[in-house]
Design a protein around this motif. Structure first.
Motif, PDB file in Angstrom:
ATOM      1  N   TRP A  66      35.257  50.724   0.571  1.00 18.18           N
ATOM      2  CA  TRP A  66      34.106  49.838   0.373  1.00 18.18           C
ATOM      3  C   TRP A  66      32.891  50.458   1.041  1.00 18.18           C
ATOM      4  O   TRP A  66      32.928  50.792   2.238  1.00 18.18           O
ATOM      5  CB  TRP A  66      34.380  48.464   0.972  1.00 18.18           C
ATOM      6  CG  TRP A  66      35.412  47.681   0.216  1.00 18.18           C
ATOM      7  CD1 TRP A  66      35.200  46.778  -0.789  1.00 18.18           C
ATOM      8  CD2 TRP A  66      36.844  47.710   0.418  1.00 18.18           C
ATOM      9  NE1 TRP A  66      36.391  46.259  -1.231  1.00 18.18           N
ATOM     10  CE2 TRP A  66      37.415  46.817  -0.513  1.00 18.18           C
ATOM     11  CE3 TRP A  66      37.692  48.416   1.277  1.00 18.18           C
ATOM     12  CZ2 TRP A  66      38.789  46.601  -0.595  1.00 18.18           C
ATOM     13  CZ3 TRP A  66      39.059  48.210   1.188  1.00 18.18           C
ATOM     14  CH2 TRP A  66      39.580  47.306   0.260  1.00 18.18           C
ATOM     15  N   VAL A  67      31.798  50.615   0.290  1.00 14.82           N
ATOM     16  CA  VAL A  67      30.539  51.121   0.836  1.00 14.82           C
ATOM     17  C   VAL A  67      29.692  49.914   1.215  1.00 14.82           C
ATOM     18  O   VAL A  67      29.403  49.048   0.378  1.00 14.82           O
ATOM     19  CB  VAL A  67      29.800  51.996  -0.188  1.00 14.82           C
ATOM     20  CG1 VAL A  67      28.513  52.552   0.426  1.00 14.82           C
ATOM     21  CG2 VAL A  67      30.702  53.138  -0.669  1.00 14.82           C
ATOM     22  N   LEU A  68      29.294  49.837   2.494  1.00 18.73           N
ATOM     23  CA  LEU A  68      28.620  48.661   3.034  1.00 18.73           C
ATOM     24  C   LEU A  68      27.226  49.020   3.548  1.00 18.73           C
ATOM     25  O   LEU A  68      27.010  50.118   4.063  1.00 18.73           O
ATOM     26  CB  LEU A  68      29.430  48.073   4.203  1.00 18.73           C
ATOM     27  CG  LEU A  68      30.910  47.785   3.959  1.00 18.73           C
ATOM     28  CD1 LEU A  68      31.580  47.400   5.274  1.00 18.73           C
ATOM     29  CD2 LEU A  68      31.079  46.675   2.928  1.00 18.73           C
ATOM     30  N   LYS A  69      26.313  48.057   3.428  1.00 13.91           N
ATOM     31  CA  LYS A  69      24.986  48.209   4.017  1.00 13.91           C
ATOM     32  C   LYS A  69      24.555  46.896   4.640  1.00 13.91           C
ATOM     33  O   LYS A  69      24.893  45.821   4.140  1.00 13.91           O
ATOM     34  CB  LYS A  69      23.962  48.651   2.973  1.00 13.91           C
ATOM     35  CG  LYS A  69      23.931  50.156   2.758  1.00 13.91           C
ATOM     36  CD  LYS A  69      22.665  50.602   2.066  1.00 13.91           C
ATOM     37  CE  LYS A  69      22.607  52.115   2.012  1.00 13.91           C
ATOM     38  NZ  LYS A  69      21.360  52.614   1.388  1.00 13.91           N
ATOM     39  N   GLY A  70      23.800  47.007   5.735  1.00 13.02           N
ATOM     40  CA  GLY A  70      23.293  45.820   6.417  1.00 13.02           C
ATOM     41  C   GLY A  70      21.817  45.934   6.699  1.00 13.02           C
ATOM     42  O   GLY A  70      21.132  46.833   6.206  1.00 13.02           O
ATOM     43  N   LYS A  71      21.313  45.055   7.546  1.00 16.86           N
ATOM     44  CA  LYS A  71      19.879  45.004   7.841  1.00 16.86           C
ATOM     45  C   LYS A  71      19.396  46.236   8.597  1.00 16.86           C
ATOM     46  O   LYS A  71      18.216  46.589   8.533  1.00 16.86           O
ATOM     47  CB  LYS A  71      19.562  43.739   8.643  1.00 16.86           C
ATOM     48  CG  LYS A  71      19.724  42.443   7.843  1.00 16.86           C
ATOM     49  CD  LYS A  71      19.350  41.240   8.680  1.00 16.86           C
ATOM     50  CE  LYS A  71      19.497  39.948   7.876  1.00 16.86           C
ATOM     51  NZ  LYS A  71      19.168  38.760   8.699  1.00 16.86           N
ATOM     52  N   LEU A  72      20.302  46.900   9.324  1.00 21.09           N
ATOM     53  CA  LEU A  72      19.903  48.086  10.070  1.00 21.09           C
ATOM     54  C   LEU A  72      19.689  49.290   9.165  1.00 21.09           C
ATOM     55  O   LEU A  72      19.132  50.303   9.585  1.00 21.09           O
ATOM     56  CB  LEU A  72      20.951  48.424  11.139  1.00 21.09           C
ATOM     57  CG  LEU A  72      21.150  47.387  12.250  1.00 21.09           C
ATOM     58  CD1 LEU A  72      22.220  47.861  13.226  1.00 21.09           C
ATOM     59  CD2 LEU A  72      19.842  47.131  12.985  1.00 21.09           C
ATOM     60  N   GLY A  73      20.155  49.187   7.922  1.00 21.98           N
ATOM     61  CA  GLY A  73      19.945  50.263   6.960  1.00 21.98           C
ATOM     62  C   GLY A  73      21.014  51.333   6.959  1.00 21.98           C
ATOM     63  O   GLY A  73      20.988  52.242   6.125  1.00 21.98           O
ATOM     64  N   ASP A  74      21.965  51.266   7.905  1.00 22.65           N
ATOM     65  CA  ASP A  74      23.027  52.261   7.943  1.00 22.65           C
ATOM     66  C   ASP A  74      23.983  52.082   6.768  1.00 22.65           C
ATOM     67  O   ASP A  74      24.309  50.950   6.389  1.00 22.65           O
ATOM     68  CB  ASP A  74      23.827  52.145   9.243  1.00 22.65           C
ATOM     69  CG  ASP A  74      22.980  52.418  10.473  1.00 22.65           C
ATOM     70  OD1 ASP A  74      22.479  53.541  10.602  1.00 22.65           O
ATOM     71  OD2 ASP A  74      22.821  51.493  11.297  1.00 22.65           O
ATOM     72  N   THR A  75      24.458  53.194   6.215  1.00 19.88           N
ATOM     73  CA  THR A  75      25.535  53.143   5.233  1.00 19.88           C
ATOM     74  C   THR A  75      26.846  53.296   5.974  1.00 19.88           C
ATOM     75  O   THR A  75      27.057  54.268   6.709  1.00 19.88           O
ATOM     76  CB  THR A  75      25.395  54.252   4.178  1.00 19.88           C
ATOM     77  OG1 THR A  75      24.168  54.075   3.471  1.00 19.88           O
ATOM     78  CG2 THR A  75      26.542  54.201   3.184  1.00 19.88           C
ATOM     79  N   LEU A  76      27.733  52.331   5.798  1.00 19.57           N
ATOM     80  CA  LEU A  76      29.034  52.316   6.467  1.00 19.57           C
ATOM     81  C   LEU A  76      30.126  52.314   5.406  1.00 19.57           C
ATOM     82  O   LEU A  76      29.932  51.844   4.288  1.00 19.57           O
ATOM     83  CB  LEU A  76      29.158  51.078   7.350  1.00 19.57           C
ATOM     84  CG  LEU A  76      28.091  50.947   8.440  1.00 19.57           C
ATOM     85  CD1 LEU A  76      27.954  49.495   8.875  1.00 19.57           C
ATOM     86  CD2 LEU A  76      28.451  51.812   9.637  1.00 19.57           C
ATOM     87  N   PHE A  77      31.272  52.847   5.781  1.00 17.86           N
ATOM     88  CA  PHE A  77      32.398  52.923   4.854  1.00 17.86           C
ATOM     89  C   PHE A  77      33.589  52.194   5.476  1.00 17.86           C
ATOM     90  O   PHE A  77      33.907  52.394   6.649  1.00 17.86           O
ATOM     91  CB  PHE A  77      32.760  54.381   4.571  1.00 17.86           C
ATOM     92  CG  PHE A  77      31.591  55.186   4.059  1.00 17.86           C
ATOM     93  CD1 PHE A  77      31.311  55.256   2.712  1.00 17.86           C
ATOM     94  CD2 PHE A  77      30.753  55.855   4.948  1.00 17.86           C
ATOM     95  CE1 PHE A  77      30.225  55.984   2.244  1.00 17.86           C
ATOM     96  CE2 PHE A  77      29.661  56.583   4.501  1.00 17.86           C
ATOM     97  CZ  PHE A  77      29.402  56.643   3.137  1.00 17.86           C
ATOM     98  N   MET A  78      34.231  51.343   4.692  1.00 19.67           N
ATOM     99  CA  MET A  78      35.355  50.565   5.194  1.00 19.67           C
ATOM    100  C   MET A  78      36.588  50.792   4.333  1.00 19.67           C
ATOM    101  O   MET A  78      36.506  50.850   3.101  1.00 19.67           O
ATOM    102  CB  MET A  78      35.007  49.069   5.210  1.00 19.67           C
ATOM    103  CG  MET A  78      36.081  48.204   5.869  1.00 19.67           C
ATOM    104  SD  MET A  78      35.664  46.429   5.813  1.00 19.67           S
ATOM    105  CE  MET A  78      36.046  46.062   4.077  1.00 19.67           C
TER     106      MET A  78
END
Length: 217
Positions: A66-78
């Protein structure tokens, strides 16, 4: 819809989706994470949206990412790691400059040398690299060497990736992995054709770190 339809609801309407496990997440869904200081700032208390669901295919398995994004703008992978019990794996991708800031590059090169038994200790953190403190283990030991797989920019949870070239088999790569002694932190490396290399720091966390699920539809 008439008065009684409004009052009692429309039986033709599908029931609202209920989410209670990360394996159910689709594009557009959102999660809220625990605000514990055990989590790094990029995760702590964040509300993250699923931007994409990809698939990693190996010889006997294929797993979602899962490719995730939040308010901080970082791209995270789960991902989900099933080792006696299911754990969340959160990853961040490092640009080359950060890899060089965090590791001795001569020692890092040993990861790609047979027989694949490298050990790696992060360099002392600086003011610029302090943001990675909670993503790093103290000492890493190599557990995976040149494992061949395919990466698909497609969700195959309800199917199986194609085995045929003409039907888009995905991008071939070799995978290398190191774990720390607590098995709570990992370094994951993917080497693609042409030499393109992705280096990721991975953190393993309990499922309970996801405090809330928000269906996107």
């Amino acid at each position: 819809m008439g008065f009684f339809g409004k009052l009692f609801g429309n039986d033709d309407e599908p029931p609202a989706r209920k989410l209670n496990h990360p394996s159910q997440l689709n594009v557009g869904d959102m999660i809220t994470l625990d605000d514990s200081f055990a989590l790094p700032p990029q995760l702590r208390g964040q509300q993250l949206r699923v931007e994409m669901v990809n698939t990693y295919e190996f010889e006997r398995e294929h797993t979602p990412e899962w490719v995730l994004k939040g308010k901080l703008g970082d791209t995270l992978f789960m991902g989900l790691d099933d080792d006696d019990e299911v754990w969340l794996s959160f990853s961040i991708k490092l640009p080359r400059a950060d890899v060089e800031a965090l590791f001795d590059m001569d020692a890092f090169a040993e990861i790609f040398a047979e027989p694949g038994e490298a050990e790696l200790t992060p360099l002392p953190l600086t003011k610029d690299s302090e943001i990675f403190a909670q993503w790093l283990g103290e000492q890493y030991y190599q557990t995976g060497f040149a494992r061949f797989g395919y990466f698909h920019k497609k969700d195959y949870r309800n199917g199986k990736p194609s085995q045929y070239v003409e039907n888009n088999p995905g991008e071939p790569f070799e995978s290398y992995e190191l774990l720390d002694s607590q098995e709570s932190h990992a370094i994951e490396i993917e080497v693609y054709e042409g030499g393109d290399t992705d280096v990721m720091l991975t953190l393993y966390r309990p499922l309970s770190d996801i405090r809330e699920y928000w269906p996107g539809d």
